[in-house]
Motif scaffolding. Sequence first.
Motif, PDB file in Angstrom:
ATOM      1  N   HIS A 171     -20.025  18.833   6.255  1.00  0.00           N
ATOM      2  CA  HIS A 171     -20.292  19.705   5.096  1.00  0.00           C
ATOM      3  C   HIS A 171     -19.031  19.987   4.286  1.00  0.00           C
ATOM      4  O   HIS A 171     -18.138  19.172   4.227  1.00  0.00           O
ATOM      5  N   GLU A 189     -20.844  27.034   9.196  1.00  0.00           N
ATOM      6  CA  GLU A 189     -20.565  25.811   9.934  1.00  0.00           C
ATOM      7  C   GLU A 189     -19.361  25.076   9.334  1.00  0.00           C
ATOM      8  O   GLU A 189     -18.470  24.630  10.053  1.00  0.00           O
ATOM      9  N   HIS A 244     -19.970  19.023  13.896  1.00  0.00           N
ATOM     10  CA  HIS A 244     -20.970  19.902  13.288  1.00  0.00           C
ATOM     11  C   HIS A 244     -21.331  21.004  14.275  1.00  0.00           C
ATOM     12  O   HIS A 244     -21.102  20.866  15.473  1.00  0.00           O
ATOM     13  N   THR A 245     -21.934  22.084  13.744  1.00  0.00           N
ATOM     14  CA  THR A 245     -22.667  22.987  14.622  1.00  0.00           C
ATOM     15  C   THR A 245     -24.118  22.919  14.189  1.00  0.00           C
ATOM     16  O   THR A 245     -24.414  22.622  13.039  1.00  0.00           O
ATOM     17  N   ARG A 311     -21.175  11.737  16.336  1.00  0.00           N
ATOM     18  CA  ARG A 311     -21.312  13.038  15.680  1.00  0.00           C
ATOM     19  C   ARG A 311     -21.661  14.040  16.779  1.00  0.00           C
ATOM     20  O   ARG A 311     -22.620  13.838  17.522  1.00  0.00           O
TER      21      ARG A 311
HETATM   22 ZN   LIG Z   1     -24.041  20.111  10.147  1.00  0.00          ZN
END
Ligand SMILES: [Zn+2]
Length: 377
Positions: A171, A189, A244-245, A311
Amino acid sequence: MREIRAVLTGLDLLAAGPSAGDEFDADTERAVRAFQQSRGLSVDGRVGAETWRALDAARWRLGARTLYHAVPEPLTGEDVRSLQERLLEIGYDVGRADAVYGVRTSRAVAQFQREMGLKPDGSCGPQTMGTLRRLGRKVVGGRPQWLRESDAIRQAGPTLVGRTVVIDPGHGGTDPGVVVPDGPLRWTEADLVHDLASRLEGRLAAAGVRVQLTRGPTPQSCLPDAERAQLANSLGADVFISLHTDGHANPEAEGVATYHYGTGNGVTSATGERLAGLVQREIVARTGLRDCRTHAKTWELLRLTRMPAVRVEVGYLTSPTDRGRLVDPRFRDRLVEAIVAAVQRMYFPIERDVPTGSIDVSALRAAVAAGRRVGAN
Ligand SMILES: [Zn+2]
């Protein structure tokens, strides 16, 4: 709308029949879901940009057109992917089956043509296609790409010094990712994963690794996944890690999951799968996050990268349990140590691999010095 239904009908996912007009009905949504599942995409039943590109590519069936290396805009499509998978199966090096007819695919086709006594022009027309078909499934399951990728890693030796790792904080810019208000605070995030990426950068750099982040802490706009992959390719990265979260409407959803390239029907980046397994196991062992396992996906980020790529969704920001841990900098350090340990194990020969959780990441600095001495011999 009509186009979407036409492609889905062509794939036998939607019954041909009197057109329901321009309506996106329940049948269409079911078909879209089935399509997304079959392609390893996120299954939401909606036709977003990535699903649309996959649908657009799916209209080409192998043999319907002549394939060649077009410059500067290479041909892409499901037929290219089928051809690449076929060539991989029989032992030709097309790299990854990424559905893009690039230089490497063209070279592999030319090599195949030469060995079959055809004109080695690197394009795949009716004659080459016919030869490929007649060959049948002689070599199946040898996974030549697996052997090649593993070879490249073995030859590189166990040291991390001089490797290039691209870290991709998800992001950013106008896209904050998962956002959770928490009293006067607001956890996003994009910010959390950038902090993680910076910590990881520091740890890896200390171990002698060249590190590049795909974005800064406050980018103007959100870089598309395809461009993140392109950046890693252009740097010739050895490893790609996207951070990522996760988020879910149900606050009880929690845990860590790691994704690697794969179609779910046997075609997989085996080194990506191995890296995903190591990352997942080290994180679970060192942080106690719930184990949501590893999964194969064809996301552009994983498909277009030419190196072992994963990821990691390091917990659910929407889970009070996971969030309570993620906001603690010491916990984030443990997460980062787990990833460093996984990257290190990637370069140990399988027979010298060590138990999960056993690498003392703080000692890697010393290993850098030792590695230099060994390298000088
Ligand atoms: Zn994400």
